[in-house]
Motif scaffolding. Structure first.
Motif, PDB file in Angstrom:
ATOM      1  N   ARG A   1       0.824  -1.197   0.000  1.00 46.98           N
ATOM      2  CA  ARG A   1       0.000   0.000   0.000  1.00 46.98           C
ATOM      3  C   ARG A   1       0.869   1.262   0.000  1.00 46.98           C
ATOM      4  O   ARG A   1       0.650   2.191  -0.764  1.00 46.98           O
ATOM      5  CB  ARG A   1      -0.903  -0.016   1.233  1.00 46.98           C
ATOM      6  N   LEU A   2       1.883   1.249   0.852  1.00 46.43           N
ATOM      7  CA  LEU A   2       2.742   2.440   0.943  1.00 46.43           C
ATOM      8  C   LEU A   2       3.489   2.695  -0.364  1.00 46.43           C
ATOM      9  O   LEU A   2       3.624   3.828  -0.793  1.00 46.43           O
ATOM     10  CB  LEU A   2       3.731   2.297   2.104  1.00 46.43           C
TER      11      LEU A   2
ATOM     12  N   LEU B   1       1.115   4.258  -2.725  1.00 49.99           N
ATOM     13  CA  LEU B   1       0.819   5.641  -2.369  1.00 49.99           C
ATOM     14  C   LEU B   1       1.996   6.539  -2.708  1.00 49.99           C
ATOM     15  O   LEU B   1       1.831   7.642  -3.202  1.00 49.99           O
ATOM     16  CB  LEU B   1       0.479   5.746  -0.877  1.00 49.99           C
ATOM     17  N   GLU B   2       3.175   6.031  -2.436  1.00 53.30           N
ATOM     18  CA  GLU B   2       4.369   6.813  -2.761  1.00 53.30           C
ATOM     19  C   GLU B   2       4.490   7.044  -4.253  1.00 53.30           C
ATOM     20  O   GLU B   2       5.110   7.992  -4.698  1.00 53.30           O
ATOM     21  CB  GLU B   2       5.625   6.075  -2.285  1.00 53.30           C
TER      22      GLU B   2
ATOM     23  N   ASP C   1       2.123   7.794  -6.086  1.00 56.36           N
ATOM     24  CA  ASP C   1       1.033   8.692  -6.457  1.00 56.36           C
ATOM     25  C   ASP C   1      -0.207   7.995  -6.979  1.00 56.36           C
ATOM     26  O   ASP C   1      -1.008   8.598  -7.667  1.00 56.36           O
ATOM     27  CB  ASP C   1       1.488   9.722  -7.514  1.00 56.36           C
TER      28      ASP C   1
ATOM     29  N   PHE D   1      -5.604   6.976  -3.433  1.00 54.70           N
ATOM     30  CA  PHE D   1      -5.791   6.095  -2.273  1.00 54.70           C
ATOM     31  C   PHE D   1      -6.993   5.176  -2.401  1.00 54.70           C
ATOM     32  O   PHE D   1      -6.980   4.058  -1.914  1.00 54.70           O
ATOM     33  CB  PHE D   1      -5.853   6.906  -0.968  1.00 54.70           C
TER      34      PHE D   1
ATOM     35  N   GLY E   1      -0.231  14.061  -8.787  1.00 55.09           N
ATOM     36  CA  GLY E   1      -0.445  13.328  -7.538  1.00 55.09           C
ATOM     37  C   GLY E   1      -1.852  12.778  -7.438  1.00 55.09           C
ATOM     38  O   GLY E   1      -2.437  12.338  -8.428  1.00 55.09           O
ATOM     39  N   GLN E   2      -2.405  12.828  -6.232  1.00 57.53           N
ATOM     40  CA  GLN E   2      -3.723  12.279  -5.959  1.00 57.53           C
ATOM     41  C   GLN E   2      -4.808  12.894  -6.841  1.00 57.53           C
ATOM     42  O   GLN E   2      -5.844  12.297  -7.096  1.00 57.53           O
ATOM     43  CB  GLN E   2      -4.065  12.518  -4.489  1.00 57.53           C
TER      44      GLN E   2
ATOM     45  N   ALA F   1       9.509  10.398 -11.981  1.00 58.17           N
ATOM     46  CA  ALA F   1       8.179  10.143 -11.430  1.00 58.17           C
ATOM     47  C   ALA F   1       7.803   8.703 -11.751  1.00 58.17           C
ATOM     48  O   ALA F   1       8.148   8.180 -12.793  1.00 58.17           O
ATOM     49  CB  ALA F   1       7.157  11.096 -12.031  1.00 58.17           C
TER      50      ALA F   1
END
Lengths: 452, 342
Positions: free
Chosen positions: A35-36, A39-40, A42, A45, A226-227, A254
């Motif tokens: 999960r991390l 998320l890292e 991008d 979530f 990002g998000q 990226a």
């Protein structure tokens, strides 16, 4: 960058050696890492949540294959699921099968790279033996029309003569008519960048769409987003029903997790990726490569391609010949270094090699830094041609001269020569061992892959 | 690279506020008729821009602490994830949680409200620690070099800055150092015209250092107060382009001792975790002294500012919340956090 998912999972599963079946308990921590990592990278979530749940369902109770460690197994599941999510194997080619002229519309946020991508796409289509015309419909940003016209000149392609005081919808209508009359078979519309929440400008896009009936509406997305990517993509897709995505600026570091989010919420395939500012830096998208990049599994294919594009083919053959004859000299040594430098920083290259992440950590302090490489170059530059061809002639007084010439010390010159002799010796050994012995030879070198 | 559009608000707004651009620019915006709604205040717009972040961040924190009598380690772990997803950045999120854990141990966080206000406090501390506005008085000409990756809004930011400085009575000169991208210099020229300031440019494909050299000479000869240098967008991972940028810096420093007085890194607010990498590499190569955060008028954005100012100790100088000249504002940590948490 070097904390790749595989490294992390290896660490977690060290405790779990010998367990044959994955259970809820023992993969909980692993899934947190997954999960991390996502998320890292991008990934949105919500997308991550669904995704991890899918992985969990598949992982629990699955037998650990004999050939794999539990960590590898989880990664395999993650990798497979992700490729499936990204539509690996699906057809993501451009659909231009309609009565010409076929319209392609480019849409996206400000600064995502629409105009540049228009130029690249036109060049790509020209190579595919189509006759594209570019239509600048960005009347808002200063000099946007001029930018596309300049690109057209560079590519020797026709650009519709729009004016900044015209209405974008009128421009598109007229351009389509013009294209039909002049025998162009593909029309690429470059629209202005806009926020998906800007009602007025989004309406304009809808009007353009109705006017030109595009076969393809490509949503241009910045890989660094990002998000926010999810909201933007949803906003554009709801109003326009985009047909595909172009992911730009993937030449940076990226991870491009935004692509995963966009695909997950819109279901639209990524069709192209942009890999640089030059007009030829557009590639057809490969799901598995992006997935490897997100998971930090190394991106060998990209590395190979990068190497192929920067390494001079003739130079490479020449070097191979030289290696065979054991004539590898300081001149070649320097050329190698220069070609290496062209590919980017050492760290970024190493990051692309699977497993190197871990190795880099162990080697810390041992690896040559960019600065050191520069010094080595300076030292070699200060040698005469004769010295470069045959390092054995370099005696004490020559060493002093070289040191003075390159602004280094005799010790540094000595060190370089010693390393170079070692490298020569290793190369000779490798020659004897053949390709199979290559890996063994490397393992024994201790200091890592680089002989210097 | 920099993209912008002229909403029909622009002309209108200038008339209302009387600030910003000269009249020549005011007329370009009126593309469409329609009634003129009262323009919301800057704080309103910032708040609206951050609304999604707010919903995402605060909304989720509210859900998290809802009905919880006690804050425990698990709650904090979930909070960590929420922070990361607000683009706050992994390192900063972890650090924030560590701090909160300590406060938890000291029994300061009894309920959800306490947790929220503690988080707000900690974020504000991190943002204000390095806050400082740009002071252009120290040198003349005061050289501002603007750098960043492609498409973040460098040229647009320069255009707005130039208008700002010109309006406050400074003599400004712009240097079109982006000689690579098609029509980049034209774009800057249009901005220059709008702001009524001169632009030094060369042909496309010229050496950017040469442009900058000329601009330095010109700014000295013309007695300018401020010289703003535009540069081409460059990926922070491209070694040769970063070297080119270093060279531009060297030239500026040689021609005008002490320059560039400000190296402004422009970041796109929509950028995710990569902004950290951008800030890191640009700082290494060009000693960034300030940050401008653009495009904050979208939706879920702005978290990354906390990460950058915390991890790199670089002050955020400006934020852009819209396309008008007036929408580039000096960064105010209190206001920002207030908007984030309200």
């Amino acid at each position: 960058m070097f904390d790749s998912l595989s490294d992390k999972l290896d660490l977690i599963f060290k405790k779990l050696r010998g367990q044959g079946v994955m259970t809820e308990e023992n993969i909980k921590e692993a899934l947190r890492e997954v999960r991390l990592v996502l998320l890292e990278a991008d990934v949105n979530f919500k997308v991550v949540k669904d995704f991890v749940e899918r992985v969990r369902v598949r992982a629990i109770g699955s037998q650990v294959l004999q050939s794999l460690t539990p960590g590898q197994q989880v990664i395999k599941i993650v990798h497979d699921e992700m490729v499936a999510l990204m539509g690996g194997g699906e057809d993501n080619s451009l659909d231009l099968s309609a009565k010409p002229p076929v319209s392609i519309m480019m849409v996206g946020l400000q600064g995502s790279g629409k105009t540049t991508t228009c130029g690249k796409l036109a060049r790509y289509l020209k190579k595919e033996r189509r006759r594209p015309i570019l239509v600048p419909a960005d009347v808002y940003r200063p000099a946007a029309i001029e930018q596309l016209k300049t690109l057209g000149r560079q590519l020797s392609l026709e650009v519709f003569d729009s004016k900044a005081d015209q209405d974008p919808v009128d421009i598109c209508r007229e351009a389509l008519k013009y294209a039909e009359l002049s025998g162009f078979d593909t029309v690429i519309f470059d629209t202005a960048g806009r926020l998906q929440i800007d009602e007025y400008l989004m309406n304009e896009l809808v009007r353009i769409k109705e006017e030109v009936q595009p076969r393809e509406i490509l949503f241009v997305a910045d890989a660094m987003t990002g998000q926010e990517a999810v909201n933007v993509a949803t906003g554009f897709n709801e109003r326009l029903e985009v047909t595909g995505v172009v992911l730009t600026k993937l030449d940076g570091d990226a991870k491009g997790g935004a692509a995963l989010s966009i695909k997950a919420v819109t279901g639209k395939p990524v069709k192209f990726v942009g890999l640089g500012e030059k007009m030829d830096a557009l590639e057809v998208f490969h799901a598995d490569r992006l997935v490897s990049r997100i998971l930090g599994m190394g991106d060998v294919l990209t590395l190979i391609e990068k190497a192929q594009s920067t390494f001079d083919a003739d130079e490479a053959t020449r070097l191979q010949q030289k290696l065979k004859k054991s004539q590898f000299d300081l001149e070649d040594f320097k050329n190698q270094l220069q070609q290496l430098k062209k590919m980017g920083s050492l760290e970024s290259i190493m990051g692309m090699i699977p497993g190197m992440g871990k190795m880099m950590k162990q080697m810390q302090g041992n690896q040559p830094s960019e600065k050191e490489l520069k010094r080595i170059e300076a030292i070699i530059d200060s040698m005469t041609r004769k010295e470069r061809a045959d390092s054995s002639v370099i005696n004490g007084s020559r060493r002093l001269r070289i040191a003075k010439g390159s602004g280094t010390s005799v010790q540094e010159v000595n060190q370089l020569l010693k390393r170079f002799t070692e490298a020569q010796r290793v190369i000779k050994q490798l020659q004897k061992l053949g390709p199979k012995g290559l890996m063994k030879g490397m393992g024994g070198m201790g200091k890592g892959i680089f002989p210097f | 690279m920099t993209e912008e559009k002229k909403g029909f608000f622009r002309g209108l707004m200038n008339k209302i506020t009387g600030a910003g651009e000269p009249p020549s620019a005011a007329q370009v915006g009126e593309a469409d008729g329609g009634e003129a709604p009262a323009r919301p205040g800057f704080f309103e717009r910032l708040k609206r821009g951050l609304a999604k972040t707010h919903e995402g961040l605060i909304g989720r924190i509210d859900t998290l602490v809802l009905g919880k009598k006690q804050i425990d380690a698990d709650t904090l772990e979930e909070l960590e994830e929420i922070l990361i997803t607000a683009d706050i950045g992994v390192a900063t999120a972890v650090e924030l949680i560590r701090t909160l854990e300590q406060r938890l141990k000291r029994d300061e966080l009894r309920d959800g409200e306490a947790l929220k206000s503690a988080l707000k406090e900690e974020i504000l501390v991190r943002l204000s620690r390095h806050a400082a506005s740009l002071d252009t008085v120290g040198a003349s000409p005061f050289v501002i070099m603007v750098i960043g990756v492609n498409g973040v809004g460098k040229t647009t930011t320069i255009g707005k800055l130039a208008s700002k400085f010109a309006a406050s009575g400074k003599k400004v000169l712009l240097a079109a150092g982006d000689t690579f991208r098609a029509a980049a210099a034209e774009q800057l020229e249009i901005w220059g015209k709008r702001a009524g300031v001169d632009v030094i440019r060369h042909q496309e494909g010229a050496d950017p250092s040469a442009v900058v050299f000329d601009a330095c000479k010109a700014s000295l000869a013309r007695n300018c107060d401020i010289l703003i240098v535009d540069t081409a967008g460059r990926m922070h991972t491209k070694v040769n382009l970063m070297e080119e940028m270093k060279k531009i810096r060297r030239i500026v420093g040689r021609e005008i001792p002490g320059a560039p007085h400000e190296t402004l890194l422009v970041l796109d607010a929509a950028t995710g975790q990569n902004a950290v990498s951008q800030a890191k590499l640009f700082k290494e190569a060009a000693d960034v002294t300030g940050i401008a955060l653009t495009k904050l008028d979208g939706t879920a954005k702005g978290g990354i500012v906390v990460a950058i100012s915390n991890e790199f100790k670089i002050p955020v100088r400006y934020i852009g919340v819209g396309e008008g000249v007036d929408d580039l504002r000096e960064f105010d940590p209190d206001q920002f956090v207030e908007a984030l948490f309200q």
